[in-house]
Structure formats: C-alpha cells, structure tokens
Design an enzyme around this catalytic site. Structure first.
Site, mmCIF file in Angstrom:
data_model
loop_
_atom_site.group_PDB
_atom_site.id
_atom_site.type_symbol
_atom_site.label_atom_id
_atom_site.label_comp_id
_atom_site.label_asym_id
_atom_site.label_seq_id
_atom_site.Cartn_x
_atom_site.Cartn_y
_atom_site.Cartn_z
ATOM 1 C CB CYS A 113 -80.314 -73.824 2.699
ATOM 2 S SG CYS A 113 -79.198 -74.320 4.252
ATOM 3 C CG HIS A 252 -79.050 -73.410 -0.566
ATOM 4 N ND1 HIS A 252 -78.719 -71.948 -0.280
ATOM 5 C CD2 HIS A 252 -78.771 -73.981 0.267
ATOM 6 C CE1 HIS A 252 -77.544 -72.543 0.747
ATOM 7 N NE2 HIS A 252 -78.031 -73.610 1.084
ATOM 8 C CG ASN A 282 -74.544 -72.694 3.223
ATOM 9 O OD1 ASN A 282 -76.039 -72.393 3.467
ATOM 10 N ND2 ASN A 282 -74.739 -74.234 3.286
HETATM 11 O O1 UT7 Z 1 -76.780 -75.996 2.838
HETATM 12 C C1 UT7 Z 1 -77.062 -77.105 2.605
HETATM 13 C C2 UT7 Z 1 -77.000 -78.423 3.285
HETATM 14 N N1 UT7 Z 1 -74.919 -78.847 2.508
HETATM 15 C C3 UT7 Z 1 -74.942 -78.906 1.115
HETATM 16 O O2 UT7 Z 1 -75.518 -79.444 0.578
HETATM 17 C C4 UT7 Z 1 -73.699 -80.315 1.142
HETATM 18 C C5 UT7 Z 1 -73.431 -80.564 0.706
HETATM 19 N N2 UT7 Z 1 -71.953 -81.945 0.042
HETATM 20 C C6 UT7 Z 1 -70.898 -80.516 0.257
HETATM 21 O O3 UT7 Z 1 -71.191 -79.816 -0.354
HETATM 22 C C7 UT7 Z 1 -69.621 -81.578 0.158
HETATM 23 O O4 UT7 Z 1 -69.327 -82.426 -0.273
HETATM 24 C C8 UT7 Z 1 -68.365 -80.604 0.721
HETATM 25 C C9 UT7 Z 1 -68.070 -79.525 0.545
HETATM 26 C C10 UT7 Z 1 -69.077 -80.668 2.467
HETATM 27 C C11 UT7 Z 1 -67.713 -81.451 1.329
HETATM 28 O O5 UT7 Z 1 -67.003 -82.331 -0.457
HETATM 29 P P1 UT7 Z 1 -66.491 -84.053 -0.622
HETATM 30 O O6 UT7 Z 1 -65.988 -83.472 -2.111
HETATM 31 O O7 UT7 Z 1 -67.947 -84.433 -0.420
HETATM 32 O O8 UT7 Z 1 -65.490 -83.769 0.494
HETATM 33 P P2 UT7 Z 1 -65.794 -85.554 0.944
HETATM 34 O O9 UT7 Z 1 -66.355 -85.695 2.543
HETATM 35 O O10 UT7 Z 1 -65.818 -86.662 0.887
HETATM 36 O O11 UT7 Z 1 -64.297 -85.334 1.644
HETATM 37 C C12 UT7 Z 1 -62.999 -85.718 0.794
HETATM 38 C C13 UT7 Z 1 -61.626 -85.779 0.996
HETATM 39 C C14 UT7 Z 1 -61.641 -86.807 2.497
HETATM 40 O O12 UT7 Z 1 -60.002 -87.143 3.273
HETATM 41 P P3 UT7 Z 1 -60.306 -88.642 2.887
HETATM 42 O O13 UT7 Z 1 -60.751 -89.489 3.205
HETATM 43 O O14 UT7 Z 1 -60.331 -88.831 0.845
HETATM 44 O O15 UT7 Z 1 -58.588 -89.022 3.022
HETATM 45 C C15 UT7 Z 1 -61.825 -85.150 3.729
HETATM 46 O O16 UT7 Z 1 -60.841 -85.939 4.946
HETATM 47 O O17 UT7 Z 1 -61.488 -84.361 1.653
HETATM 48 C C16 UT7 Z 1 -61.288 -84.137 3.316
HETATM 49 N N3 UT7 Z 1 -62.238 -82.547 3.927
HETATM 50 C C17 UT7 Z 1 -61.255 -81.990 3.988
HETATM 51 N N4 UT7 Z 1 -60.018 -81.590 3.207
HETATM 52 C C18 UT7 Z 1 -59.407 -80.344 3.681
HETATM 53 C C19 UT7 Z 1 -62.671 -82.765 4.266
HETATM 54 N N5 UT7 Z 1 -63.064 -81.528 4.632
HETATM 55 C C20 UT7 Z 1 -61.378 -80.872 4.284
HETATM 56 C C21 UT7 Z 1 -61.428 -79.832 4.774
HETATM 57 N N6 UT7 Z 1 -59.869 -79.300 4.218
HETATM 58 N N7 UT7 Z 1 -61.985 -78.787 4.708
#
Ligand code: UT7
Length: 325
Positions: A113, A252, A282
């Site tokens: 990225c 980004h 992204n």
């Molecule tokens: O380009 C550079 C590289 N990438 C990044 O910089 C990405 C950086 N990270 C992020 O943007 C965020 O961490 C994400 C958007 C990837 C995830 O958001 P989060 O608030 O950190 O969510 P999480 O991973 O803690 O997940 C929370 C919950 C989980 O369920 P439980 O364990 O709480 O029951 C996930 O399984 O949300 C669930 N979950 C989803 N639910 C619905 C994860 N993905 C999804 C989804 N739809 N697409």
C-alpha cells in the site's frame, strides 16, 4: 539540488461496482458492519480480462495528457504494484510497450500500500540528481485477484484501481519538498500472501485464486495508526514546517477509523484530511494516487497549499511526502 514537482495526474477505476449489499450475498457480513468498521460502501472490480497493466496504461495516458508530455519523451517509468500481470515481464515494461515510450527505462517496485510514495520518492532521486528529466509513476492494483472470497475479514476491504503522476522540474514554487520512507520487516507476518493446496476459493472461475491475502487486522490497525502519525510528523519536520501549516492530508485509505485515529493522535482537524474510501475501499498502492487525483479535482488541493501524502502497508512499510502545490 533541482526542484521536482508533479506535472500531471491520472487515474482509472474499473466500471464494475461491488456494493456491501453484494457482499452480503457472498459472505456472512452486513452493510452496517462494513460501513461502521471501515467506512467502505462499495469498491470497484476489474473485469475478468482486465489486467493490472490495462488499469496502469489508462491511468498513465491521462497523466501524460494532463502533464502535456508525449510518451516518446519519457525518461523513466516506475509501476508500483503487488498484483502484477505475472512475475515478469514487469508491468512497467508492459506499459512502456503499450504507450510507445521507446526512450524510457522501466521497472516495478513492490511496497504494497506504500508503493506509490516509494515510487514517487525513487523517481524524484533520478530527477534531482539530473540523470533523467521526467518520470511516470503509476500505482496499479488488481488486488481482488489475491482475495479469498470466503474470508469475510479480508474480502470486504479491497478494490481495484490505478493512479499515476508525471514528475518533472518543479514549476515556480511547486515541488515535492520532503520525503520519508520506512520499513519494519519484523512485522511482515501480519499481512502476507499465502499459497496453499486447499479447495478452490470460490465456485466462480474468476475467483479461483491461490495464493491469497491473509491479515491480522487488529494488530495492523494499531501499527498503522502509530506509523502514519510518525511519518507525518517526520515529513513535516523535514520540510521545515509545522502541522498547523498543512492545508490537506491525503492518507492511504485502509480504514476510515485508522484515518480518524491518526487525525486524533496528531490533533489534526478531520476536515483537512481527504477521504474517498467509501467509494473504492483499499486499492493498495493505487489508493493514495487516486485520492490525490480526486483531492485536486475537487479543489481540496490548490496552488500554494502544503499537502502531506502518507501511507502504510504490508512489509510493513510506511512513507510520507510533503508537497508544496
Ligand atoms: O492496507 C493496509 C493493511 N490493512 C490494514 O491496515 C487493515 C487494518 N485493520 C482494520 O482495518 C480492522 O482491524 C478490520 C476492518 C480488518 C477489522 O475491524 P475490527 O474492528 O478490528 O474487527 P475485529 O477483527 O476485531 O472483528 C470484530 C468482530 C469479530 O467477531 P467476534 O470475534 O467479535 O465475534 C469478527 O469475526 O467482527 C467479526 N467480523 C465481521 N463481521 C461481519 C470480521 N469481519 C467481519 C465482516 N462482517 N466482514
């Protein structure tokens, strides 16, 4: 030292839109989850036959037109991508051939990225030391080729697109006035492309992809915020400016919440930050290039403004530039 500036910008976005509602039919997710956690409403998907080089060529041609430079006069072409058509030839060589830039040398850079800013800063060195007079830098990604469409934690985040700029002698006060490139290889495992011998990822043939992106989002989130805030501070200081002197920040576009957290950490008003993640998700290296294009088009960036470009990506690598527009 010669001043190096941006002479023209270009972009290309594939026509097909994939909305959050479309994704609800593919994985267990919801528009509400995607929008509140990321700020994304929809993203673009390149067609089956459309390759990264096709996106790159379209963005390049617009940048050349806007810079009023003929392809045959180009000295250097750099393409930044992590989703090249194939391992070789480089996408830059494919672009060179397609646009008939016979005089130019051409190569690719892989910095995920952060690619666009790594490309711009690399090209700037060639121009500043007088080896070349101009350069075309393109960020192009068909990153949806690397997505596991069964993995809701990644497939909702990414989209395809391309952005480009032509660099040359700075016009008047306009110049790229500071650069910062940084790598933290020790965190490489947090986001990588994994290849294994599993089941097909999806029944649709164009989604039969191995290898695919795996990511530890939560851990990346924290490092992204710290790295981008630090990159802004260093680049602004190197430019001899203060944060209060900055008119527009083009970051980004990985997650709207990451952008908000960076703004909070730096005590920057969010209305100084350009955001278009809602429309494209992204797009890896292409995100910042397309955002810069749109910020200029929408007059959020105007002559005399001090602009910060800042990014972060797999590697892990981060980068920032300050541009006096
Ligand atoms: O380009 C550079 C590289 N990438 C990044 O910089 C990405 C950086 N990270 C992020 O943007 C965020 O961490 C994400 C958007 C990837 C995830 O958001 P989060 O608030 O950190 O969510 P999480 O991973 O803690 O997940 C929370 C919950 C989980 O369920 P439980 O364990 O709480 O029951 C996930 O399984 O949300 C669930 N979950 C989803 N639910 C619905 C994860 N993905 C999804 C989804 N739809 N697409």
């Amino acid at each position: 030292m010669k001043n190096v500036g941006i002479l023209g910008l270009g972009h290309y976005l594939p026509q097909r839109r994939l909305t959050n509602a479309d994704l609800e039919k593919i994985v267990d997710t919801s528009d509400d989850w995607i929008f509140t956690r990321t700020g994304i409403r929809e993203r673009r998907l390149a067609g089956k036959e459309e390759k990264t080089s096709d996106l790159a060529i379209k963005a390049a041609l617009e940048a050349l037109k806007n810079a009023q430079i003929k392809a045959e006069d180009l000295d250097l072409i750099i393409v930044t991508t992590i989703s090249p058509d194939s391992n070789f030839p480089s996408v830059a060589c494919l672009v060179q051939k397609a646009i008939h830039a016979k005089k130019a040398t051409a190569f690719d850079i892989s910095a995920a990225c952060s690619g666009f800013l790594f490309g711009v800063t690399t090209a700037k060195q060639f121009l500043q030391n007088g080896m070349y007079k101009n350069a075309l830098v393109i960020a192009a990604e068909k990153i949806t080729n690397l997505i596991d469409w069964n993995d809701r934690t990644t497939c909702v985040l990414f989209g395809d697109g391309a952005g480009a700029c032509v660099l040359g002698p700075g016009n008047g006060d306009h110049a790229i006035i500071s650069d910062y490139l940084h790598a933290q290889g020790q965190f490489g495992g947090l986001m990588s492309v994994q290849a294994d011998e599993g089941e097909p990822l999806d029944k649709e043939s164009n989604m039969l992809r191995k290898p695919y992106v795996v990511m530890q989002g939560k851990e990346l989130f924290k490092i992204a915020v710290n790295s981008m805030a630090e990159a802004v501070e260093i680049a602004v200081e190197k430019a001899g400016l203060k944060l209060a002197d900055i008119d527009c920040v083009v970051p980004h576009q990985a997650n709207d919440r990451i952008i908000s957290a960076v703004a909070k950490k730096l005590n920057l008003a969010k209305d100084k930050i350009f955001i278009n993640i809602d429309k494209y998700g992204n797009m890896s290296a292409a995100s910042i290039a397309v955002a810069l294009y749109e910020a200029v088009e929408q007059k959020r960036i105007q002559k005399g403004h001090h602009v910060v470009l800042v990014t972060f990506g797999a590697g892990l690598v981060s980068a920032a530039n300050v541009v006096r527009w």
